[in-house]
Structures are given as structure tokens and as C-alpha cells.
Scaffold this motif. Structure first.
Motif, PDB file in Angstrom:
ATOM      1  N   THR A   1      -6.630 -17.967   7.204  1.00  0.00           N
ATOM      2  CA  THR A   1      -6.080 -16.779   7.858  1.00  0.00           C
ATOM      3  C   THR A   1      -6.321 -15.497   7.072  1.00  0.00           C
ATOM      4  O   THR A   1      -6.053 -14.405   7.571  1.00  0.00           O
ATOM      5  CB  THR A   1      -4.566 -16.951   8.096  1.00  0.00           C
ATOM      6  N   LEU A   2      -6.839 -15.625   5.855  1.00  0.00           N
ATOM      7  CA  LEU A   2      -6.989 -14.466   4.979  1.00  0.00           C
ATOM      8  C   LEU A   2      -7.883 -13.376   5.558  1.00  0.00           C
ATOM      9  O   LEU A   2      -7.567 -12.190   5.447  1.00  0.00           O
ATOM     10  CB  LEU A   2      -7.515 -14.904   3.613  1.00  0.00           C
ATOM     11  N   ILE A   3      -8.973 -13.737   6.186  1.00  0.00           N
ATOM     12  CA  ILE A   3      -9.890 -12.735   6.743  1.00  0.00           C
ATOM     13  C   ILE A   3      -9.197 -11.904   7.807  1.00  0.00           C
ATOM     14  O   ILE A   3      -9.284 -10.676   7.811  1.00  0.00           O
ATOM     15  CB  ILE A   3     -11.170 -13.405   7.296  1.00  0.00           C
ATOM     16  N   GLU A   4      -8.484 -12.563   8.699  1.00  0.00           N
ATOM     17  CA  GLU A   4      -7.775 -11.837   9.750  1.00  0.00           C
ATOM     18  C   GLU A   4      -6.669 -10.959   9.156  1.00  0.00           C
ATOM     19  O   GLU A   4      -6.482  -9.816   9.581  1.00  0.00           O
ATOM     20  CB  GLU A   4      -7.189 -12.801  10.770  1.00  0.00           C
ATOM     21  N   ILE A   5      -5.966 -11.471   8.169  1.00  0.00           N
ATOM     22  CA  ILE A   5      -4.914 -10.694   7.506  1.00  0.00           C
ATOM     23  C   ILE A   5      -5.510  -9.438   6.878  1.00  0.00           C
ATOM     24  O   ILE A   5      -4.989  -8.331   7.045  1.00  0.00           O
ATOM     25  CB  ILE A   5      -4.195 -11.547   6.441  1.00  0.00           C
ATOM     26  N   LYS A   6      -6.622  -9.595   6.176  1.00  0.00           N
ATOM     27  CA  LYS A   6      -7.266  -8.457   5.510  1.00  0.00           C
ATOM     28  C   LYS A   6      -7.762  -7.427   6.520  1.00  0.00           C
ATOM     29  O   LYS A   6      -7.557  -6.230   6.348  1.00  0.00           O
ATOM     30  CB  LYS A   6      -8.433  -8.944   4.644  1.00  0.00           C
ATOM     31  N   THR A   7      -8.363  -7.890   7.601  1.00  0.00           N
ATOM     32  CA  THR A   7      -8.902  -6.985   8.615  1.00  0.00           C
ATOM     33  C   THR A   7      -7.797  -6.174   9.284  1.00  0.00           C
ATOM     34  O   THR A   7      -7.892  -4.946   9.399  1.00  0.00           O
ATOM     35  CB  THR A   7      -9.679  -7.784   9.683  1.00  0.00           C
ATOM     36  N   ILE A   8      -6.750  -6.843   9.709  1.00  0.00           N
ATOM     37  CA  ILE A   8      -5.662  -6.150  10.399  1.00  0.00           C
ATOM     38  C   ILE A   8      -4.904  -5.235   9.441  1.00  0.00           C
ATOM     39  O   ILE A   8      -4.562  -4.102   9.795  1.00  0.00           O
ATOM     40  CB  ILE A   8      -4.717  -7.160  11.075  1.00  0.00           C
ATOM     41  N   SER A   9      -4.662  -5.692   8.218  1.00  0.00           N
ATOM     42  CA  SER A   9      -3.971  -4.862   7.231  1.00  0.00           C
ATOM     43  C   SER A   9      -4.751  -3.585   6.963  1.00  0.00           C
ATOM     44  O   SER A   9      -4.177  -2.490   6.943  1.00  0.00           O
ATOM     45  CB  SER A   9      -3.792  -5.622   5.911  1.00  0.00           C
TER      46      SER A   9
ATOM     47  N   HIS B   1       0.833  -1.207   0.000  1.00  0.00           N
ATOM     48  CA  HIS B   1       0.000   0.000   0.000  1.00  0.00           C
ATOM     49  C   HIS B   1       0.867   1.256   0.000  1.00  0.00           C
ATOM     50  O   HIS B   1       0.525   2.247  -0.642  1.00  0.00           O
ATOM     51  CB  HIS B   1      -0.931   0.006   1.215  1.00  0.00           C
ATOM     52  N   LEU B   2       1.991   1.191   0.689  1.00  0.00           N
ATOM     53  CA  LEU B   2       2.882   2.346   0.774  1.00  0.00           C
ATOM     54  C   LEU B   2       3.857   2.441  -0.394  1.00  0.00           C
ATOM     55  O   LEU B   2       4.668   3.352  -0.463  1.00  0.00           O
ATOM     56  CB  LEU B   2       3.678   2.280   2.090  1.00  0.00           C
ATOM     57  N   GLY B   3       3.771   1.475  -1.300  1.00  0.00           N
ATOM     58  CA  GLY B   3       4.642   1.508  -2.462  1.00  0.00           C
ATOM     59  C   GLY B   3       6.006   0.888  -2.234  1.00  0.00           C
ATOM     60  O   GLY B   3       6.949   1.143  -2.974  1.00  0.00           O
ATOM     61  N   ILE B   4       6.114   0.066  -1.213  1.00  0.00           N
ATOM     62  CA  ILE B   4       7.368  -0.604  -0.893  1.00  0.00           C
ATOM     63  C   ILE B   4       7.229  -2.062  -1.311  1.00  0.00           C
ATOM     64  O   ILE B   4       6.400  -2.789  -0.774  1.00  0.00           O
ATOM     65  CB  ILE B   4       7.681  -0.504   0.616  1.00  0.00           C
ATOM     66  N   ASP B   5       8.040  -2.479  -2.262  1.00  0.00           N
ATOM     67  CA  ASP B   5       7.939  -3.841  -2.781  1.00  0.00           C
ATOM     68  C   ASP B   5       8.786  -4.802  -1.950  1.00  0.00           C
ATOM     69  O   ASP B   5      10.010  -4.726  -1.956  1.00  0.00           O
ATOM     70  CB  ASP B   5       8.384  -3.892  -4.233  1.00  0.00           C
TER      71      ASP B   5
ATOM     72  N   PHE C   1       4.213  15.935   6.280  1.00  0.00           N
ATOM     73  CA  PHE C   1       4.883  15.175   5.228  1.00  0.00           C
ATOM     74  C   PHE C   1       3.859  14.467   4.346  1.00  0.00           C
ATOM     75  O   PHE C   1       2.834  14.015   4.818  1.00  0.00           O
ATOM     76  CB  PHE C   1       5.809  14.104   5.827  1.00  0.00           C
ATOM     77  N   SER C   2       4.176  14.360   3.106  1.00  0.00           N
ATOM     78  CA  SER C   2       3.327  13.580   2.212  1.00  0.00           C
ATOM     79  C   SER C   2       3.705  12.111   2.316  1.00  0.00           C
ATOM     80  O   SER C   2       4.791  11.769   2.775  1.00  0.00           O
ATOM     81  CB  SER C   2       3.512  14.047   0.766  1.00  0.00           C
ATOM     82  N   ARG C   3       2.813  11.245   1.889  1.00  0.00           N
ATOM     83  CA  ARG C   3       3.105   9.803   1.893  1.00  0.00           C
ATOM     84  C   ARG C   3       4.316   9.523   1.021  1.00  0.00           C
ATOM     85  O   ARG C   3       5.178   8.742   1.379  1.00  0.00           O
ATOM     86  CB  ARG C   3       1.911   9.000   1.409  1.00  0.00           C
ATOM     87  N   LYS C   4       4.402  10.181  -0.123  1.00  0.00           N
ATOM     88  CA  LYS C   4       5.518   9.941  -1.032  1.00  0.00           C
ATOM     89  C   LYS C   4       6.838  10.276  -0.357  1.00  0.00           C
ATOM     90  O   LYS C   4       7.807   9.534  -0.478  1.00  0.00           O
ATOM     91  CB  LYS C   4       5.339  10.784  -2.299  1.00  0.00           C
ATOM     92  N   LYS C   5       6.906  11.381   0.351  1.00  0.00           N
ATOM     93  CA  LYS C   5       8.136  11.789   1.012  1.00  0.00           C
ATOM     94  C   LYS C   5       8.508  10.812   2.134  1.00  0.00           C
ATOM     95  O   LYS C   5       9.664  10.435   2.273  1.00  0.00           O
ATOM     96  CB  LYS C   5       7.994  13.203   1.568  1.00  0.00           C
TER      97      LYS C   5
ATOM     98  N   ASP D   1      -5.411   2.210   7.441  1.00  0.00           N
ATOM     99  CA  ASP D   1      -6.243   3.353   7.824  1.00  0.00           C
ATOM    100  C   ASP D   1      -5.542   4.230   8.853  1.00  0.00           C
ATOM    101  O   ASP D   1      -5.564   5.466   8.759  1.00  0.00           O
ATOM    102  CB  ASP D   1      -7.592   2.888   8.381  1.00  0.00           C
ATOM    103  N   LYS D   2      -4.908   3.609   9.833  1.00  0.00           N
ATOM    104  CA  LYS D   2      -4.197   4.371  10.870  1.00  0.00           C
ATOM    105  C   LYS D   2      -2.998   5.120  10.288  1.00  0.00           C
ATOM    106  O   LYS D   2      -2.753   6.279  10.625  1.00  0.00           O
ATOM    107  CB  LYS D   2      -3.752   3.449  11.996  1.00  0.00           C
ATOM    108  N   ILE D   3      -2.265   4.465   9.403  1.00  0.00           N
ATOM    109  CA  ILE D   3      -1.115   5.111   8.771  1.00  0.00           C
ATOM    110  C   ILE D   3      -1.568   6.279   7.897  1.00  0.00           C
ATOM    111  O   ILE D   3      -0.985   7.368   7.936  1.00  0.00           O
ATOM    112  CB  ILE D   3      -0.297   4.087   7.951  1.00  0.00           C
TER     113      ILE D   3
END
Length: 80
Positions: free
Chosen positions: A46-54, A19-23, A70-74, A59-61
């Protein structure tokens, strides 16, 4: 840490980084496959829990980015 928690932790880290553009795929995919032992049923469980927490972490980030000067890109530039 249990097997399920290892897979969840790495999967969540991968989703947030993407999501942050870090591969991290070169590392993450191999790591997840190793711990999951290529068990697709296990991954589906485990996919549901992974999706929920991610989603919650993303959202918090994003909220922090909105409040920050600061911008997300910076910020992503500094992380990478």
C-alpha cells in the motif's frame, strides 16, 4: 471500510500532519500497526498509493497556503 483502506487513510493522515508539523505518531503508529497486524508485506503493497495520495494532498494544501493571507505556521497553530 476494508483493512487496506483503514491503513491507507491513517497513513495518509499521518504523512500530511507530519508535513504540517503536527505530531500524531503516538496515535498513528499504534493504530496502523493494529490494522496492518504487523504485516510488513501488506504495508509495502500500500506504500505507493499512500505516497501518491499524501503528496497530492500536501501539494494542494501548500497551494492554498500560497494563495492565503495566512502563513502555514499560523494555520498550523490554529489546528493544534
Amino acid at each position: 471500510m476494508t483493512l487496506a483502506k483503514e491503513v491507507q487513510a491513517e497513513s495518509i493522515a499521518y504523512a500530511v500532519c507530519q508535513h504540517l508539523g503536527i505530531d500524531t505518531s503516538d496515535y498513528s503508529f499504534t493504530y496502523i500497526a493494529t490494522y496492518a497486524q504487523n504485516d510488513q508485506d501488506f504495508l509495502k503493497q500500500t506504500l505507493i498509493e499512500i505516497k501518491t495520495i499524501s503528496s497530492d494532498l500536501i501539494d494542494k494544501i501548500e497551494s492554498i497556503f500560497e494563495k492565503s493571507r495566512f502563513s502555514r505556521k499560523k494555520i498550523t497553530y490554529y489546528i493544534v
